[in-house]
Design a protein around this motif. Structure first.
Motif, PDB file in Angstrom:
ATOM      1  N   ARG A  79      12.688   8.934   2.337  1.00 45.05           N
ATOM      2  CA  ARG A  79      11.680   9.521   3.179  1.00 45.05           C
ATOM      3  C   ARG A  79      11.834  10.942   3.441  1.00 45.05           C
ATOM      4  NH1 ARG A  79       7.988   5.719   4.389  1.00 45.05           N
ATOM      5  NH2 ARG A  79       8.399   3.429   4.233  1.00 45.05           N
ATOM      6  N   THR A 137       2.245   2.009  -2.784  1.00 43.57           N
ATOM      7  CA  THR A 137       2.388   1.566  -1.446  1.00 43.57           C
ATOM      8  C   THR A 137       1.878   0.223  -1.317  1.00 43.57           C
ATOM      9  OG1 THR A 137       2.305   1.629   1.196  1.00 43.57           O
ATOM     10  CG2 THR A 137       0.657   2.552  -0.378  1.00 43.57           C
ATOM     11  N   ILE A 138       2.657  -0.639  -0.853  1.00 41.23           N
ATOM     12  CA  ILE A 138       2.136  -2.288  -0.277  1.00 41.23           C
ATOM     13  C   ILE A 138       1.149  -1.929   0.378  1.00 41.23           C
ATOM     14  CG2 ILE A 138       4.421  -3.143  -0.811  1.00 41.23           C
ATOM     15  CD1 ILE A 138       4.752  -3.518   2.178  1.00 41.23           C
ATOM     16  N   ASP A 139       0.938  -0.994   1.239  1.00 40.50           N
ATOM     17  CA  ASP A 139      -0.088  -0.938   2.415  1.00 40.50           C
ATOM     18  C   ASP A 139      -1.524  -0.461   1.888  1.00 40.50           C
ATOM     19  OD1 ASP A 139       2.086   1.403   4.336  1.00 40.50           O
ATOM     20  OD2 ASP A 139       2.281  -0.849   3.977  1.00 40.50           O
ATOM     21  N   MET A 181       3.246  -6.528   7.090  1.00 40.59           N
ATOM     22  CA  MET A 181       3.432  -5.114   7.205  1.00 40.59           C
ATOM     23  C   MET A 181       1.869  -4.521   6.607  1.00 40.59           C
ATOM     24  SD  MET A 181       7.137  -4.123   5.017  1.00 40.59           S
ATOM     25  CE  MET A 181       8.412  -3.888   6.160  1.00 40.59           C
ATOM     26  N   GLY A 182       1.955  -3.100   6.585  1.00 39.96           N
ATOM     27  CA  GLY A 182       0.824  -2.398   6.349  1.00 39.96           C
ATOM     28  C   GLY A 182       0.610  -1.143   7.196  1.00 39.96           C
ATOM     29  N   HIS A 183       1.781  -1.008   7.916  1.00 43.33           N
ATOM     30  CA  HIS A 183       1.833   0.237   8.710  1.00 43.33           C
ATOM     31  C   HIS A 183       0.412   0.238   9.549  1.00 43.33           C
ATOM     32  CE1 HIS A 183       2.937   4.816   8.907  1.00 43.33           C
ATOM     33  NE2 HIS A 183       3.874   4.069   9.833  1.00 43.33           N
ATOM     34  N   GLU A 234       1.043  -5.778  11.503  1.00 46.85           N
ATOM     35  CA  GLU A 234       2.174  -5.128  12.196  1.00 46.85           C
ATOM     36  C   GLU A 234       1.354  -3.813  13.189  1.00 46.85           C
ATOM     37  OE1 GLU A 234       5.336  -3.213  10.052  1.00 46.85           O
ATOM     38  OE2 GLU A 234       3.859  -2.057   8.896  1.00 46.85           O
ATOM     39  N   TYR A 267      10.566  -7.021   5.013  1.00 47.45           N
ATOM     40  CA  TYR A 267      10.946  -6.396   3.923  1.00 47.45           C
ATOM     41  C   TYR A 267      10.791  -7.339   2.576  1.00 47.45           C
ATOM     42  CZ  TYR A 267      12.021  -2.635   6.731  1.00 47.45           C
ATOM     43  OH  TYR A 267      11.675  -1.534   7.862  1.00 47.45           O
ATOM     44  N   ARG A 270       8.442  -6.118   0.258  1.00 50.84           N
ATOM     45  CA  ARG A 270       8.604  -5.093  -0.713  1.00 50.84           C
ATOM     46  C   ARG A 270       9.645  -5.173  -1.579  1.00 50.84           C
ATOM     47  NH1 ARG A 270       9.228  -0.288   3.543  1.00 50.84           N
ATOM     48  NH2 ARG A 270      11.092   0.254   2.330  1.00 50.84           N
TER      49      ARG A 270
HETATM   50  O1  F6P Z   1       4.827   1.842   3.680  1.00 55.69           O
HETATM   51  C1  F6P Z   1       5.373   0.717   3.528  1.00 55.69           C
HETATM   52  C2  F6P Z   1       6.190  -0.018   4.847  1.00 55.69           C
HETATM   53  O2  F6P Z   1       6.767  -1.020   4.238  1.00 55.69           O
HETATM   54  C3  F6P Z   1       5.309  -0.224   5.834  1.00 55.69           C
HETATM   55  O3  F6P Z   1       4.308  -1.497   5.690  1.00 55.69           O
HETATM   56  C4  F6P Z   1       6.131  -0.466   6.943  1.00 55.69           C
HETATM   57  O4  F6P Z   1       5.656  -0.216   8.212  1.00 55.69           O
HETATM   58  C5  F6P Z   1       7.284   0.740   6.431  1.00 55.69           C
HETATM   59  O5  F6P Z   1       6.976   0.867   5.091  1.00 55.69           O
HETATM   60  C6  F6P Z   1       8.468   0.428   6.883  1.00 55.69           C
HETATM   61  O6  F6P Z   1       9.289   1.777   6.674  1.00 55.69           O
HETATM   62  P1  F6P Z   1      10.937   1.777   6.435  1.00 55.69           P
HETATM   63  O7  F6P Z   1      11.130   1.243   5.078  1.00 55.69           O
HETATM   64  O8  F6P Z   1      11.219   3.211   6.653  1.00 55.69           O
HETATM   65  O9  F6P Z   1      11.534   0.816   7.596  1.00 55.69           O
END
Ligand code: F6P
Length: 346
Positions: A79, A137-139, A181-183, A234, A267, A270
């Protein structure tokens, strides 16, 4: 004798949260570059960190075999935000990237990632680098495209989990909460919640209240349905010292006295191999990104609009989120079928 046209030398990187389909995208970019355009492909390690450090592998066609179905990313990710000011006030990272780009004789870089990745790609384009973005992105919250790869695979995973919760909720006559998830976006919760037959779906984009949630659960009990599935994004409003799922579960247990359990899927969403749809989408994006490079179409992100490939200017994408519209057609239809979004008694 005509000068031999120097095959272009392109870089590729994967940044941000990983997801199924990244390797399919790398394969789409690389095989098109090598087979169609005779380009050389440099795979940079761990997202933008690799451009800063200059760490890469030359990706021969052999390196791209067998990765279509592979989860994760063979390049690794991070990141890293090169334009984020360092604590000591200086920030040499963009200069390092420009220096490596020139020193390695790159003609272009393909940046595969989500919102943050596209923002950095846009800034690099403004610094004079030839950049093409691919939305991942999965979001599914990248502005400018109808769909990101990774989303379909995560919907599949989350839906399978919700399917499994139905049987245990029914057996124990419990309320089962699952956090998706989904930010800040609710796409994943909305799609998996509908696909999985959720009774209540809570999205960041729709203000909910616990009274509505509890009334829905109690009305199901009165209809001889002594169990419920609550799908929670989330990103909904909740105290930060606990998960969204825990917050909702505690409130339901407190106000209704009904036995409640929660699952934070995390996770798992993902991981693993991409669905066929994500393999196709990632391949389309990857191959088209290389075509854009060959045609000199830089400073853009490849996108899908009404299932047609197109490009959008990166400067329009960076810093924006694509959120679920409150009157989205899926929400309207779900409400008509009795699905609650926790906002009926606002
Ligand atoms: O952007 C993808 C994602 O999985 C979001 O859904 C989630 O909130 C975030 O990444 C988690 O971030 P990290 O992998 O840095 O914990």
């Amino acid at each position: 004798m005509n000068d031999v046209v120097k095959p272009k030398r392109i870089g590729i990187l994967t940044a941000g949260g990983d997801c199924p389909g990244l390797n399919a995208a790398i394969r789409g970019v690389g095989k098109t570059a090598i087979v169609e355009y005779g380009m050389e492909v440099l795979g940079f390690h761990a997202g933008y960190s690799g451009l800063i450090s200059g760490k890469y592998n030359v990706l021969k066609e052999s390196a791209l075999s067998g990765i279509l179905t592979l989860g994760g990313t063979i390049l690794g990710t991070s990141r890293e935000k090169p334009f984020k000011m360092a604590k000591n006030g200086d920030n040499l990272k963009p200069e390092k990237i420009k220096k490596n780009y020139a020193k390695l004789g790159l003609d272009a870089v393909v940046c595969i990632g989500g919102n943050g990745t596209m923002k950095t790609a846009s800034l690099l384009a403004q610094e004079g680098l030839n950049v093409v973005g691919i939305p991942k992105t999965i979001d599914n919250d990248v502005w400018g495209t109808d769909v990101t790869f990774g989303f379909d695979s995560a919907v599949q995973i989350a839906t399978d989990a919700i399917d499994r919760l139905h049987t245990t909720a029914n057996s124990h006559q419990r309320v089962m909460i699952i956090e998706i998830m989904g930010h800040h976006a609710g796409w994943l919760a909305l799609y998996s919640g509908l696909a999985g037959g959720g009774d209540i779906i809570l999205l960041p984009e729709l203000e909910y209240n616990i009274r509505s949630v509890c009334k829905k659960i109690e009305s199901r009990y009165e209809d001889n349905k002594p169990y419920s599935i609550v799908v929670v994004a989330e990103g909904i409003e909740h105290p930060k010292d606990k998960s969204a799922a825990s917050h909702i579960a505690e409130a339901i247990q407190t106000y209704t006295g009904i036995e409640t359990r929660e699952t934070v899927l995390g996770y798992i969403q993902r991981g693993g191999s991409p669905t066929p749809m994500d393999r196709i989408l990632a391949t389309r994006y990857g191959s088209f990104a290389t075509q854009c490079i060959a045609e000199g179409n830089f400073g853009t992100m490849v996108a899908i609009k009404d299932n047609e490939l197109t490009t959008v200017p990166l400067e329009e994408v960076g810093g924006k989120l694509r959120l679920v519209e409150s009157d989205h057609g899926l929400i309207q239809k779900a409400r008509k079928m009795g699905v609650s979004f926790g906002d009926e008694f606002l």
